[in-house]
Write a protein that holds these residues in place. Sequence first.
Motif, PDB file in Angstrom:
ATOM      1  N   ARG A 100       0.981  -1.096  -0.043  1.00 51.59           N
ATOM      2  CA  ARG A 100       0.077  -0.109   0.184  1.00 51.59           C
ATOM      3  C   ARG A 100       0.989   1.044   0.208  1.00 51.59           C
ATOM      4  O   ARG A 100       1.650   1.338   0.862  1.00 51.59           O
ATOM      5  N   SER A 101       0.736   2.040  -0.895  1.00 46.51           N
ATOM      6  CA  SER A 101       1.411   3.387  -1.030  1.00 46.51           C
ATOM      7  C   SER A 101       0.750   4.500  -0.625  1.00 46.51           C
ATOM      8  O   SER A 101      -0.569   4.551  -0.841  1.00 46.51           O
ATOM      9  N   SER A 102       1.221   5.286   0.197  1.00 48.32           N
ATOM     10  CA  SER A 102       0.736   6.385   0.907  1.00 48.32           C
ATOM     11  C   SER A 102       1.693   7.376   1.062  1.00 48.32           C
ATOM     12  O   SER A 102       2.816   7.275   0.483  1.00 48.32           O
ATOM     13  N   PRO A 103       2.153   8.207   2.287  1.00 46.06           N
ATOM     14  CA  PRO A 103       3.014   9.498   2.164  1.00 46.06           C
ATOM     15  C   PRO A 103       4.384   9.362   1.545  1.00 46.06           C
ATOM     16  O   PRO A 103       5.220   8.197   2.214  1.00 46.06           O
ATOM     17  N   SER A 104       4.823   9.931   0.608  1.00 43.88           N
ATOM     18  CA  SER A 104       6.302   9.959   0.201  1.00 43.88           C
ATOM     19  C   SER A 104       7.482  10.243   1.158  1.00 43.88           C
ATOM     20  O   SER A 104       7.067  10.843   1.795  1.00 43.88           O
ATOM     21  N   PRO A 105       8.481   9.702   0.918  1.00 39.70           N
ATOM     22  CA  PRO A 105       9.020   8.539   0.023  1.00 39.70           C
ATOM     23  C   PRO A 105       8.384   7.232   0.443  1.00 39.70           C
ATOM     24  O   PRO A 105       8.276   7.098   1.750  1.00 39.70           O
ATOM     25  N   SER A 106       8.347   6.480  -0.708  1.00 41.42           N
ATOM     26  CA  SER A 106       7.885   4.890  -0.341  1.00 41.42           C
ATOM     27  C   SER A 106       9.170   4.423   0.741  1.00 41.42           C
ATOM     28  O   SER A 106      10.328   4.503   0.100  1.00 41.42           O
ATOM     29  N   ASP A 129       4.278   1.775   3.080  1.00 43.94           N
ATOM     30  CA  ASP A 129       3.377   2.881   3.220  1.00 43.94           C
ATOM     31  C   ASP A 129       3.904   3.967   2.527  1.00 43.94           C
ATOM     32  O   ASP A 129       5.116   4.351   2.702  1.00 43.94           O
ATOM     33  N   GLY A 130       3.202   4.721   1.664  1.00 38.92           N
ATOM     34  CA  GLY A 130       3.488   6.058   1.192  1.00 38.92           C
ATOM     35  C   GLY A 130       2.337   6.571   0.317  1.00 38.92           C
ATOM     36  O   GLY A 130       1.326   5.875   0.175  1.00 38.92           O
ATOM     37  N   ARG A 131       2.328   7.878  -0.139  1.00 41.49           N
ATOM     38  CA  ARG A 131       1.016   8.520  -0.695  1.00 41.49           C
ATOM     39  C   ARG A 131       1.809   8.877  -2.026  1.00 41.49           C
ATOM     40  O   ARG A 131       3.202   9.242  -2.124  1.00 41.49           O
ATOM     41  N   LEU A 132       0.988   9.040  -3.051  1.00 40.92           N
ATOM     42  CA  LEU A 132       1.626   9.337  -4.501  1.00 40.92           C
ATOM     43  C   LEU A 132       1.629  10.731  -4.406  1.00 40.92           C
ATOM     44  O   LEU A 132       1.027  11.521  -3.919  1.00 40.92           O
ATOM     45  N   ASP A 133       2.586  11.297  -5.160  1.00 39.24           N
ATOM     46  CA  ASP A 133       3.010  12.748  -5.484  1.00 39.24           C
ATOM     47  C   ASP A 133       2.491  13.052  -6.807  1.00 39.24           C
ATOM     48  O   ASP A 133       1.996  12.191  -7.398  1.00 39.24           O
ATOM     49  N   ASP A 134       1.819  14.286  -6.792  1.00 36.41           N
ATOM     50  CA  ASP A 134       1.319  14.692  -8.064  1.00 36.41           C
ATOM     51  C   ASP A 134       2.674  14.540  -9.040  1.00 36.41           C
ATOM     52  O   ASP A 134       3.500  14.791  -8.915  1.00 36.41           O
ATOM     53  N   SER A 176       2.928  12.643 -13.309  1.00 35.21           N
ATOM     54  CA  SER A 176       2.746  11.560 -14.003  1.00 35.21           C
ATOM     55  C   SER A 176       3.851  10.398 -13.740  1.00 35.21           C
ATOM     56  O   SER A 176       3.787   9.384 -13.506  1.00 35.21           O
ATOM     57  N   ASP A 177       5.133  10.983 -13.950  1.00 39.53           N
ATOM     58  CA  ASP A 177       6.262  10.212 -13.758  1.00 39.53           C
ATOM     59  C   ASP A 177       6.446   9.483 -12.188  1.00 39.53           C
ATOM     60  O   ASP A 177       6.831   8.385 -12.044  1.00 39.53           O
ATOM     61  N   THR A 178       6.003  10.404 -11.343  1.00 44.41           N
ATOM     62  CA  THR A 178       6.018   9.786  -9.855  1.00 44.41           C
ATOM     63  C   THR A 178       4.967   8.788  -9.633  1.00 44.41           C
ATOM     64  O   THR A 178       5.201   7.864  -9.064  1.00 44.41           O
ATOM     65  N   ILE A 179       3.779   9.110 -10.170  1.00 47.31           N
ATOM     66  CA  ILE A 179       2.730   8.127 -10.033  1.00 47.31           C
ATOM     67  C   ILE A 179       3.139   6.945 -10.549  1.00 47.31           C
ATOM     68  O   ILE A 179       3.078   5.836  -9.968  1.00 47.31           O
ATOM     69  N   ILE A 180       3.827   6.596 -11.879  1.00 49.31           N
ATOM     70  CA  ILE A 180       3.954   5.627 -12.436  1.00 49.31           C
ATOM     71  C   ILE A 180       5.132   4.894 -11.703  1.00 49.31           C
ATOM     72  O   ILE A 180       4.974   3.669 -11.618  1.00 49.31           O
ATOM     73  N   LEU A 181       6.101   5.757 -11.415  1.00 49.94           N
ATOM     74  CA  LEU A 181       7.166   4.934 -10.522  1.00 49.94           C
ATOM     75  C   LEU A 181       6.810   4.485  -9.290  1.00 49.94           C
ATOM     76  O   LEU A 181       7.025   3.382  -8.947  1.00 49.94           O
ATOM     77  N   GLU A 182       5.841   4.992  -8.372  1.00 51.29           N
ATOM     78  CA  GLU A 182       5.144   4.403  -7.332  1.00 51.29           C
ATOM     79  C   GLU A 182       4.637   3.196  -7.717  1.00 51.29           C
ATOM     80  O   GLU A 182       4.826   2.063  -6.837  1.00 51.29           O
ATOM     81  N   ILE A 183       3.736   3.036  -8.681  1.00 51.98           N
ATOM     82  CA  ILE A 183       3.325   1.782  -8.973  1.00 51.98           C
ATOM     83  C   ILE A 183       4.022   0.866  -9.259  1.00 51.98           C
ATOM     84  O   ILE A 183       4.024  -0.438  -8.737  1.00 51.98           O
ATOM     85  N   TYR A 230       3.156   0.649 -19.412  1.00 48.42           N
ATOM     86  CA  TYR A 230       2.463   1.182 -20.548  1.00 48.42           C
ATOM     87  C   TYR A 230       1.818   0.118 -21.533  1.00 48.42           C
ATOM     88  O   TYR A 230       1.003   0.365 -22.456  1.00 48.42           O
ATOM     89  N   ASP A 231       2.273  -1.097 -21.165  1.00 49.05           N
ATOM     90  CA  ASP A 231       1.887  -2.240 -22.019  1.00 49.05           C
ATOM     91  C   ASP A 231       0.572  -2.489 -21.381  1.00 49.05           C
ATOM     92  O   ASP A 231      -0.232  -3.425 -22.183  1.00 49.05           O
ATOM     93  N   THR A 232       0.145  -2.074 -20.457  1.00 51.95           N
ATOM     94  CA  THR A 232      -0.895  -2.589 -19.305  1.00 51.95           C
ATOM     95  C   THR A 232      -2.095  -1.512 -19.429  1.00 51.95           C
ATOM     96  O   THR A 232      -3.246  -1.865 -19.451  1.00 51.95           O
ATOM     97  N   VAL A 233      -1.684  -0.374 -19.396  1.00 52.59           N
ATOM     98  CA  VAL A 233      -2.554   0.974 -19.019  1.00 52.59           C
ATOM     99  C   VAL A 233      -1.942   2.253 -19.586  1.00 52.59           C
ATOM    100  O   VAL A 233      -0.561   2.391 -19.586  1.00 52.59           O
ATOM    101  N   ASP A 234      -2.560   3.075 -20.008  1.00 50.02           N
ATOM    102  CA  ASP A 234      -2.168   4.345 -20.606  1.00 50.02           C
ATOM    103  C   ASP A 234      -1.639   5.196 -19.335  1.00 50.02           C
ATOM    104  O   ASP A 234      -2.487   5.556 -18.501  1.00 50.02           O
ATOM    105  N   PRO A 235      -0.423   5.230 -18.945  1.00 52.50           N
ATOM    106  CA  PRO A 235      -0.027   6.065 -17.746  1.00 52.50           C
ATOM    107  C   PRO A 235      -0.397   7.364 -17.711  1.00 52.50           C
ATOM    108  O   PRO A 235      -1.003   7.715 -16.668  1.00 52.50           O
ATOM    109  N   GLU A 236      -0.583   8.178 -18.876  1.00 50.34           N
ATOM    110  CA  GLU A 236      -0.989   9.597 -18.809  1.00 50.34           C
ATOM    111  C   GLU A 236      -2.414   9.721 -18.555  1.00 50.34           C
ATOM    112  O   GLU A 236      -2.967  10.498 -17.703  1.00 50.34           O
TER     113      GLU A 236
END
Length: 103
Positions: free
Chosen positions: A7-13, A24-29, A31-38, A57-63
């Motif tokens: 489970r990702s919540s407050p940064s940094p993971s 635990d960590g939270r996503l930062d605003d 695109s690059d950060t969200i995708i890297l967190e995932i 990006y083979d699975t989901v459109d990151p943008e």
Amino acid sequence: MSNDTARSSPSPSRPAGDDSSEFDGRLDDGSDTIILEIVEAVAAVTNQELVAMSPLYDTVDPEALTDLVTSARDQSVDVSFSYEGCRVTVSSDECVVVEPTER
């Protein structure tokens, strides 16, 4: 939450305990950060190196994923998809949950 769930919540993971597959960590605003967190959360759960995993990006459109979860701050939005043998759920409340679907 099981030991095989990340489970990702407050940064940094960071590791939440002795089990490296849970943190635990939270996503930062951003695109690059969200995708890297995932990708990092999935790597932790599956014990894989990032370079050994297929591109997200083979699975989901990151943008599109980033736009959806970051623009829905006034509504609750959860997006779930399968990636690298895991079910990944990204929420507009800035949480990522990764659960293995294969053993």
